[in-house]
Scaffold this motif. Structure first.
Motif, PDB file in Angstrom:
ATOM      1  N   VAL A 122       0.860  -1.183   0.000  1.00  0.00           N
ATOM      2  CA  VAL A 122       0.000   0.000   0.000  1.00  0.00           C
ATOM      3  C   VAL A 122       0.895   1.230   0.000  1.00  0.00           C
ATOM      4  O   VAL A 122       1.787   1.373   0.844  1.00  0.00           O
ATOM      5  CB  VAL A 122      -0.927   0.013   1.223  1.00  0.00           C
ATOM      6  N   TYR A 123       0.646   2.120  -0.943  1.00  0.00           N
ATOM      7  CA  TYR A 123       1.432   3.350  -1.044  1.00  0.00           C
ATOM      8  C   TYR A 123       0.868   4.397  -0.101  1.00  0.00           C
ATOM      9  O   TYR A 123      -0.301   4.779  -0.194  1.00  0.00           O
ATOM     10  CB  TYR A 123       1.408   3.862  -2.481  1.00  0.00           C
ATOM     11  N   PHE A 124       1.699   4.866   0.815  1.00  0.00           N
ATOM     12  CA  PHE A 124       1.320   5.915   1.770  1.00  0.00           C
ATOM     13  C   PHE A 124       1.749   7.246   1.169  1.00  0.00           C
ATOM     14  O   PHE A 124       2.905   7.642   1.264  1.00  0.00           O
ATOM     15  CB  PHE A 124       2.004   5.665   3.116  1.00  0.00           C
ATOM     16  N   ASP A 125       0.804   7.926   0.541  1.00  0.00           N
ATOM     17  CA  ASP A 125       1.109   9.157  -0.178  1.00  0.00           C
ATOM     18  C   ASP A 125       0.958  10.359   0.757  1.00  0.00           C
ATOM     19  O   ASP A 125      -0.156  10.754   1.091  1.00  0.00           O
ATOM     20  CB  ASP A 125       0.188   9.304  -1.390  1.00  0.00           C
ATOM     21  N   TYR A 126       2.068  10.934   1.144  1.00  0.00           N
ATOM     22  CA  TYR A 126       2.057  12.121   1.991  1.00  0.00           C
ATOM     23  C   TYR A 126       2.520  13.357   1.214  1.00  0.00           C
ATOM     24  O   TYR A 126       2.485  14.476   1.731  1.00  0.00           O
ATOM     25  CB  TYR A 126       2.966  11.922   3.204  1.00  0.00           C
ATOM     26  N   LEU A 127       2.939  13.166  -0.040  1.00  0.00           N
ATOM     27  CA  LEU A 127       3.473  14.266  -0.828  1.00  0.00           C
ATOM     28  C   LEU A 127       2.406  15.019  -1.616  1.00  0.00           C
ATOM     29  O   LEU A 127       2.614  16.166  -2.020  1.00  0.00           O
ATOM     30  CB  LEU A 127       4.546  13.741  -1.791  1.00  0.00           C
ATOM     31  N   GLN A 128       1.262  14.375  -1.845  1.00  0.00           N
ATOM     32  CA  GLN A 128       0.193  15.031  -2.595  1.00  0.00           C
ATOM     33  C   GLN A 128      -0.349  16.246  -1.841  1.00  0.00           C
ATOM     34  O   GLN A 128      -0.845  17.205  -2.447  1.00  0.00           O
ATOM     35  CB  GLN A 128      -0.939  14.034  -2.875  1.00  0.00           C
ATOM     36  N   HIS A 129      -0.253  16.200  -0.529  1.00  0.00           N
ATOM     37  CA  HIS A 129      -0.796  17.271   0.314  1.00  0.00           C
ATOM     38  C   HIS A 129       0.108  18.485   0.237  1.00  0.00           C
ATOM     39  O   HIS A 129       1.101  18.607   0.955  1.00  0.00           O
ATOM     40  CB  HIS A 129      -0.911  16.758   1.754  1.00  0.00           C
ATOM     41  N   TRP A 130      -0.268  19.431  -0.658  1.00  0.00           N
ATOM     42  CA  TRP A 130       0.580  20.586  -0.887  1.00  0.00           C
ATOM     43  C   TRP A 130      -0.234  21.703  -1.530  1.00  0.00           C
ATOM     44  O   TRP A 130      -1.289  21.445  -2.123  1.00  0.00           O
ATOM     45  CB  TRP A 130       1.758  20.212  -1.783  1.00  0.00           C
ATOM     46  N   ARG A 131       0.233  22.921  -1.421  1.00  0.00           N
ATOM     47  CA  ARG A 131      -0.490  24.060  -2.006  1.00  0.00           C
ATOM     48  C   ARG A 131      -0.639  23.867  -3.520  1.00  0.00           C
ATOM     49  O   ARG A 131       0.284  23.431  -4.204  1.00  0.00           O
ATOM     50  CB  ARG A 131       0.229  25.372  -1.685  1.00  0.00           C
ATOM     51  N   GLY A 132      -1.807  24.201  -4.010  1.00  0.00           N
ATOM     52  CA  GLY A 132      -2.069  24.119  -5.440  1.00  0.00           C
ATOM     53  C   GLY A 132      -2.464  22.750  -5.935  1.00  0.00           C
ATOM     54  O   GLY A 132      -2.972  22.614  -7.047  1.00  0.00           O
ATOM     55  N   LYS A 133      -2.221  21.698  -5.130  1.00  0.00           N
ATOM     56  CA  LYS A 133      -2.629  20.359  -5.529  1.00  0.00           C
ATOM     57  C   LYS A 133      -4.057  20.098  -5.052  1.00  0.00           C
ATOM     58  O   LYS A 133      -4.620  20.860  -4.258  1.00  0.00           O
ATOM     59  CB  LYS A 133      -1.664  19.317  -4.974  1.00  0.00           C
ATOM     60  N   THR A 134      -4.628  19.013  -5.519  1.00  0.00           N
ATOM     61  CA  THR A 134      -6.023  18.707  -5.195  1.00  0.00           C
ATOM     62  C   THR A 134      -6.187  17.236  -4.839  1.00  0.00           C
ATOM     63  O   THR A 134      -5.308  16.415  -5.091  1.00  0.00           O
ATOM     64  CB  THR A 134      -6.951  19.027  -6.385  1.00  0.00           C
ATOM     65  N   LEU A 135      -7.343  16.937  -4.262  1.00  0.00           N
ATOM     66  CA  LEU A 135      -7.734  15.570  -3.961  1.00  0.00           C
ATOM     67  C   LEU A 135      -9.237  15.464  -4.175  1.00  0.00           C
ATOM     68  O   LEU A 135      -9.963  16.460  -4.039  1.00  0.00           O
ATOM     69  CB  LEU A 135      -7.377  15.217  -2.513  1.00  0.00           C
ATOM     70  N   ILE A 136      -9.689  14.280  -4.505  1.00  0.00           N
ATOM     71  CA  ILE A 136     -11.120  14.085  -4.722  1.00  0.00           C
ATOM     72  C   ILE A 136     -11.888  14.523  -3.472  1.00  0.00           C
ATOM     73  O   ILE A 136     -11.533  14.183  -2.345  1.00  0.00           O
ATOM     74  CB  ILE A 136     -11.425  12.609  -5.069  1.00  0.00           C
ATOM     75  N   ALA A 137     -12.913  15.320  -3.683  1.00  0.00           N
ATOM     76  CA  ALA A 137     -13.661  15.892  -2.564  1.00  0.00           C
ATOM     77  C   ALA A 137     -14.579  14.856  -1.922  1.00  0.00           C
ATOM     78  O   ALA A 137     -15.059  13.937  -2.594  1.00  0.00           O
ATOM     79  CB  ALA A 137     -14.493  17.075  -3.047  1.00  0.00           C
ATOM     80  N   PRO A 138     -14.847  14.973  -0.627  1.00  0.00           N
ATOM     81  CA  PRO A 138     -15.839  14.096   0.002  1.00  0.00           C
ATOM     82  C   PRO A 138     -17.192  14.290  -0.658  1.00  0.00           C
ATOM     83  O   PRO A 138     -17.610  15.410  -0.925  1.00  0.00           O
ATOM     84  CB  PRO A 138     -15.846  14.551   1.466  1.00  0.00           C
ATOM     85  N   TYR A 139     -17.845  13.171  -0.939  1.00  0.00           N
ATOM     86  CA  TYR A 139     -19.152  13.104  -1.591  1.00  0.00           C
ATOM     87  C   TYR A 139     -19.089  13.395  -3.092  1.00  0.00           C
ATOM     88  O   TYR A 139     -20.128  13.541  -3.729  1.00  0.00           O
ATOM     89  CB  TYR A 139     -20.177  14.021  -0.913  1.00  0.00           C
TER      90      TYR A 139
END
Length: 308
Positions: free
Chosen positions: A225-242
Motif C-alpha cells: 500500500v502506497y502511503f502518499d504524503y506528498l500530494q498534500h501541498w499548495r495548489g494540488k487537489t484531492l477528490i472531494a468528500p461526496y
C-alpha cells in the motif's frame, strides 16, 4: 429520496431547464447516458441530493473537475480554467494564471453537471489562504494490493495519530483507496504539515515494511500500500468528500465510520444510487471536520524537529 429533496428545495422543471435558488440552468441532452443506467437528468437529480454535502467542503476552494462529454466510457479531460461561457452565478478566482471555478452554490454544481463533470477535486486550502491547509491528509493507495490491506493501513495510521493526540475522519477515495483527514487550526503552513506527514509516513513504512511503502515509483512498490504524503501541498487537489467518481458503478467518495473498516466493505458499495439513503441513515459523517476539534500541531512540530 430524490423527489423529496427536489420538492423540499422547490425545483421547477421546464423544457430542458432547472430552476434552483432563483437561477435557471439549462440541461442539454438530458437522456444522454453518463454512467450505465444513469442519464444526465438522473445525474443532475443525484447531485441535487449530494450538493449540500459536496459544497460544504468545496466552498472557497480551487476546483478541478474531470469532464466526460460522452459518459464514463468516452474520452475525458481535466477542466481547471473556467469555460468562457460561464453563467453570472458562477464565482471564480485566479491562482497562478488559472481562473478557477469555485463551487459556491447549487446552481454552479448543476451547471457543472450539465457539462458532464463527473469528478470534483478540491484544493487543500481556501483561495484566500493558499499557504494554510485546512487539514492534514494522508492518501492510502493500493498497488495491486487488496482493499483489505488498505483498511489495515488506515487502522494502523489511526492508532499512531491517536498516540500523537490527534484523530481524523476516513473516507473512500471512490476508486480503490482510502484517505484520512485531520482537521487543523488555521495556523500551520504546508511546510510545517509536511514535516508531520513525513514523520508519520516514514514511521509506519519502517514499522510495517511488508505492508506499507513510500516509494514514488510505481514499478518499485510491489504489492504494498502506497502511503502518499506528498500530494498534500499548495495548489494540488484531492477528490472531494461526496464527489462521484468516473467508474462504471458510479462510486461516490464516501466518509466512513472507523468501525466500518473491520467490516467487509468495498469502495464500490457506495454509489450515486444509494448514497442518499446512507446520508439519511447516518447523517454527514464528515461533519466533525467542520465543527469538531481542530488540532494545533505546535508541540508535535517541536518534537519532530528535535528527534526526526
Amino acid at each position: 429520496m430524490i423527489n423529496n429533496y427536489l420538492l423540499m428545495e422547490s425545483w421547477e422543471i421546464g423544457d430542458m431547464y432547472v430552476r434552483i435558488d432563483g437561477e435557471e440552468v439549462k440541461i442539454s441532452n438530458p437522456d444522454k447516458e453518463l454512467f450505465p443506467g444513469i442519464t444526465k437528468w438522473a445525474y443532475v437529480q443525484y447531485l441535487g441530493v449530494l450538493g449540500p454535502y459536496l459544497l460544504r467542503y468545496c466552498r472557497d476552494r480551487l476546483l478541478t473537475t474531470i469532464r466526460f462529454p460522452d459518459g464514463v466510457f468516452g474520452d475525458s479531460f481535466y477542466q481547471k480554467n473556467v469555460p468562457v461561457s460561464k453563467p453570472h452565478f458562477v464565482s471564480t478566482t485566479k491562482a497562478e494564471n488559472t481562473e478557477y471555478v469555485m463551487l459556491q452554490n447549487i446552481p454552479t454544481l448543476i451547471w457543472l453537471a450539465n457539462l458532464a463533470c463527473l469528478e470534483f477535486h478540491a484544493s487543500f486550502h481556501s483561495y484566500n489562504r493558499v499557504n494554510t491547509p485546512t487539514e492534514l491528509i494522508f492518501d492510502l493507495d493500493p498497488t495491486g494490493s487488496p482493499f483489505e490491506q488498505v483498511k489495515e493501513v488506515a487502522i494502523y495510521t489511526r492508532e499512531l495519530i491517536n498516540e500523537m493526540g490527534l484523530d481524523g475522519i476516513v473516507k473512500t477515495s471512490g476508486a480503490s483507496g482510502l484517505q484520512i483527514y485531520i482537521p487543523l487550526e488555521p495556523i500551520h503552513t504546508f511546510e510545517e504539515t509536511r514535516k508531520i506527514s513525513t514523520f508519520v509516513a516514514r514511521y509506519l513504512s519502517e514499522k510495517y515494511p511488508k505492508l506499507i511503502t513510500i516509494e514514488r515509483r510505481v514499478k518499485d512498490r510491489g504489492t504494498k500500500v502506497y502511503f502518499d504524503y506528498l500530494q498534500h501541498w499548495r495548489g494540488k487537489t484531492l477528490i472531494a468528500p461526496y464527489s462521484p467518481r468516473s467508474k462504471k458503478e458510479a462510486n461516490v467518495s464516501t466518509p466512513l465510520e472507523w468501525d466500518e473498516l473491520i467490516q467487509p466493505i468495498r469502495p464500490s458499495d457506495f454509489t450515486l444510487t444509494n448514497i442518499g439513503d446512507r446520508i439519511s441513515e447516518k447523517g454527514d459523517i464528515f461533519s466533525p471536520i467542520y465543527k469538531g476539534t481542530k488540532y494545533n500541531l505546535t508541540t508535535l512540530l517541536q518534537f519532530v524537529r528535535k528527534y526526526f
